[in-house]
Design an enzyme around this catalytic site. Structure first.
Site, PDB file in Angstrom:
ATOM      1  N   ASP A 241      39.407  25.889  59.163  1.00 26.22           N
ATOM      2  CA  ASP A 241      39.643  26.946  59.489  1.00 26.22           C
ATOM      3  C   ASP A 241      38.491  28.060  59.389  1.00 26.22           C
ATOM      4  O   ASP A 241      37.798  28.511  58.757  1.00 26.22           O
ATOM      5  CB  ASP A 241      40.564  27.618  58.040  1.00 26.22           C
ATOM      6  CG  ASP A 241      41.610  28.800  58.322  1.00 26.22           C
ATOM      7  OD1 ASP A 241      40.775  29.195  59.886  1.00 26.22           O
ATOM      8  OD2 ASP A 241      41.965  29.190  57.460  1.00 26.22           O
TER       9      ASP A 241
ATOM     10  N   HIS B  89      44.174  26.414  59.287  1.00 26.86           N
ATOM     11  CA  HIS B  89      44.722  27.599  58.759  1.00 26.86           C
ATOM     12  C   HIS B  89      46.035  27.180  58.321  1.00 26.86           C
ATOM     13  O   HIS B  89      47.028  26.502  58.442  1.00 26.86           O
ATOM     14  CB  HIS B  89      44.601  28.756  59.668  1.00 26.86           C
ATOM     15  CG  HIS B  89      44.760  29.482  59.189  1.00 26.86           C
ATOM     16  ND1 HIS B  89      43.751  30.806  58.718  1.00 26.86           N
ATOM     17  CD2 HIS B  89      45.419  30.681  59.796  1.00 26.86           C
ATOM     18  CE1 HIS B  89      44.246  31.398  58.571  1.00 26.86           C
ATOM     19  NE2 HIS B  89      45.544  31.731  59.504  1.00 26.86           N
TER      20      HIS B  89
ATOM     21  N   SER C 255      46.949  32.593  54.941  1.00 21.77           N
ATOM     22  CA  SER C 255      46.728  34.017  56.024  1.00 21.77           C
ATOM     23  C   SER C 255      47.089  35.218  55.573  1.00 21.77           C
ATOM     24  O   SER C 255      46.816  35.657  53.919  1.00 21.77           O
ATOM     25  CB  SER C 255      46.682  34.530  57.274  1.00 21.77           C
ATOM     26  OG  SER C 255      46.205  34.595  58.373  1.00 21.77           O
TER      27      SER C 255
END
Lengths: 506, 506
Positions: free
Chosen positions: B438, B463, B188
């Site tokens: 995601d 994710h 991320s």
């Protein structure tokens, strides 16, 4: 005997010195980093009108790009000429000089090469000024900007690089010139900025000419003796006896300085206006002269750092060597150094305190990031022996600026021992041009790093000679160097246009 | 009827909400950037003891690397394990996770992949914490660090990158491990940091695994609808009727919200503890759930963002679709969203104000640098239609944080439209891994940029699933992805060792 006029001068100088010292004090003399700064003479040179055509503009910059502190923005000055620019539709290139530690008009005036080649490339010319120099003063004035360590604290190379990045992107956006290629230029510290810009902001430019950029003069990347060894060699190659006279002179100066009435004698011999308080100040004054002579050891007369003859070291040595056999070493040294401090012959006496380095942003930079270790050894140097002492440097900077140097920061930020291999793997299109007479050349890149990161060396060149305007006296090797540079810049542009064309036709 | 216990909870929540709002207020709900932050659940997860072995250490960091302002330094926490490290003499690698917006122990606990592969590489493991998160608080405490815009102002990505650079160099120096290769990991925002680190500090590491890193989610690099389109597609692929129910629900909620007693009715239908003050707050609450469900749409049960079943969107849609024909759309939506907010079945009523996003550093980051434009259109999205409005975003940030966003800074600093071409020319050894379920994948790099900067895509991944610990339920495609990653990291190391060997034998 001093004339009333000389007395008045002395009093004025004393007042100015005290005022200056209140806000900024000299670096320890053995910190060679200060020799990088050529800011000191800019005020003098600037009294002449600009040589080249440009408009003066201003851009509102953030004072701190890397935080969101509420700080006043400042006006960054930049000089711009679009007279020969091909414009956005023809992808006219943008030639940008990375302003260094001085008034940008002075750099513009002394970077004739860029102005001369721009028309044949159809290039726009931009000279942005480095923050905290010239008119680009945070907090509204130099007085405020240089007030203390807090106001000075945003005077760093990283902030200057970000200034250039932001300025370029905004300027291109305003001109709808996003696709126009940018070529960077820079000399000395400006050359370091140009090279670092390629490494840190590779998307902003397509190449950089980094002239006399001592990007390796940090930590232990090169031996600390490098700088003074090169200065010494510049004298040795002219004359072994000249080299020896200088090398011998330090002991003589010290010994005379210690005897009764010795300082008065030195003061008289060297035509110093105010009686010397120590032999050291004379030593520093002489060391400065030799170092700057090596930097400005150009093949023709210049008025760059000081008004100087062509091949000034040859001239200094000629003076030193040409005195009759009975002449004292001090007399020789005085005659020699007069070539530097008094080439015009107009100076009656010398003010050692009148060192124009005094209140300069560069001294701040040399006390914060630009920690360039310097030393001088007994065998290869003509200078007095001394070691680099990080501890005493730190103490001095704390005393002078209330700031603690970060000697490992530049190497962390831009790569230390891995700098060249990082450049090789992750960089392209940089010319590191160096003249081997230049004492800063030893801290630069002297071998090709890759096919596109090349070292252009001239044996007889000095500090970024290639960036100066063409003259009738330019030797062939200098013409060759410049034409190689032009060819490489042309290649970068051709490659860029080729890629653009390929993209369009896809 | 509420029990006394529930009443006490409500009062406590009210007090906490008021306290939190005093220093930090929610972003406008349509700023999708907040969904990047996964900090909010860390406090919950942290109550369990760490899964992996490490020592906790602290490193004294400068608060501002890019100025010399007199600021207090702060203690950066890092977790370290040297158990399997081959050591300096054998050039044992260093695996470093670029801590992102949360407590580092939580990232350590949720990045099992790194822990699992380190032993087979003989690698040291380091998890440095991102400044302003967890225990790495400037000014001594979170309370002081988050006090106002001035104290928060050094919470930026560039400062975090410099923290990692300085930490790595100092750590290596202390361990005489200068020659040991560093491999970066990040998920991320941490993945963005890892990729940017390769671009900005290429001399510090030899490669980076940037998992689910939306490095292109800035300015107009990708369409602003990207994020919500992917969330919507995640639902559509499970069930068209589920997608339609959700798409229809917004109007129904709005209409009911406007009638007399409508908010009370919505409050009751959705089991909200405190009566709704507007239909909008319900809408936001639902939007959040769908977005996080898409991020955490893992193929097996997880307790990452919330306790969830495997393929949670399938489960949500099964609930929505499985209600009898006569069921209202609101009833369907409530049943669906309960999979997200109440999978354990232990929640009696929902506190919309109990949004754990409240007081988070990420909201500050989303209001300063991390400006990720988001929008939702009528045709492809199941969400209510809205446009990205930079002006209202700026107003909100000024109101909430007294800070003005810099929407073009990240693109200036790291390359905007030129990001990929800059990476291609000046980068190497980055894996951009993405799962196409995601919603952040749309803002990441989905095609190979060069031979060594590759996109690893899994159609059914969410994710940064690849960074999670191996489980018995891992599907084959996930095993394949991880083994590709391991192979590439091995290749980077082999290449590095090969170069070192070549240098030594020269």
């Amino acid at each position: 005997m001093a004339t009333p006029w000389q007395c008045l001068c002395l009093i004025l100088i004393l007042i100015i010195s005290i005022l200056c010292q209140a806000s900024s004090i000299q670096l320890p003399s053995k910190n060679g980093a200060r020799y990088l700064s050529i800011f000191w003479s800019s005020n003098r040179t600037l009294s002449v009108s600009p040589k080249y055509n440009y408009e003066t503009k201003y851009f509102q910059q953030k004072l701190d790009h890397f935080s969101f502190t509420h700080l006043p923005s400042f006006r960054q000055r930049y000089l711009i000429n679009t007279q020969y620019w091909l414009g956005p539709s023809r992808l006219g290139p943008i030639f940008l000089y990375c302003g260094n530690e001085g008034d940008i008009e002075w750099f513009a005036a002394n970077t004739g090469f860029l102005w001369e080649i721009a028309p044949r490339f159809g290039a726009m010319v931009i000279f942005p000024e480095h923050r905290y120099y010239g008119e680009s003063m945070p907090y509204g004035s130099k007085e405020e900007a240089y007030k203390n360590a807090t106001t000075l604290s945003y005077l760093t190379a990283e902030q200057a690089l970000a200034d250039y990045a932001v300025l370029i992107i905004e300027l291109k956006r305003n001109l709808s010139a996003q696709a126009c290629p940018v070529v960077l230029f820079g000399g000395s510290y400006g050359g370091m900025l140009a090279a670092w810009m390629r490494l840190k902001y590779p998307h902003i430019s397509i190449g950089a000419l980094a002239s006399s950029a001592p990007v390796l003069q940090f930590e232990d990347l090169v031996p600390p003796e490098t700088f003074y060894n090169i200065v010494s060699n510049d004298f040795r190659r002219e004359s072994m006896s000249c080299f020896r006279s200088i090398k011998e002179s330090w002991d003589v100066i010290n010994k005379v300085g210690q005897i009764n009435g010795g300082l008065a004698q030195l003061t008289k011999t060297f035509h110093i206006c105010r009686e010397l308080e120590s032999a050291d100040s004379l030593t520093n004054w002489l060391e400065s002269a030799y170092s700057y002579l090596a930097m400005a050891n150009y093949p023709y007369p210049t008025d760059f750092l000081m008004p100087l003859p062509g091949n000034p070291i040859k001239e200094v040595c000629r003076k030193i060597d040409s005195l009759p056999d009975g002449a004292s070493v001090l007399q020789r040294i005085f005659e020699g150094v007069s070539v530097y401090y008094n080439y015009t012959g107009k100076v009656n006496c010398f003010n050692l305190d009148d060192d124009p380095h005094g209140m300069s942003g560069w001294n701040w930079q040399a006390c914060t990031e630009m920690i360039m270790p310097m030393a001088s050894n007994r065998t290869t140097s003509m200078f007095p022996e001394f070691y680099y002492d990080p501890k005493s440097n730190e103490e001095q900077c704390l005393k002078d600026y209330h700031v603690k140097p970060r000697p490992t920061w530049i190497t962390t930020e831009f790569g230390g021992h891995a700098f060249k291999s990082a450049l090789k793997a992750f960089g392209s299109n940089i010319i590191f041009s160096n003249g081997l007479l230049d004492p800063w050349s030893g801290g630069s890149v002297l071998k090709d790093v890759s096919d596109t990161i090349v070292a252009l060396i001239t044996e007889k060149g000095a500090h970024h000679l290639d960036l100066r305007a063409a003259t009738a006296e330019d030797p062939d090797w200098l013409l060759d160097q410049r034409s190689s540079e032009i060819k490489m810049i042309r290649d970068w542009l051709d490659e860029y246009y080729g890629e653009k064309k390929a993209t369009f036709s896809m």
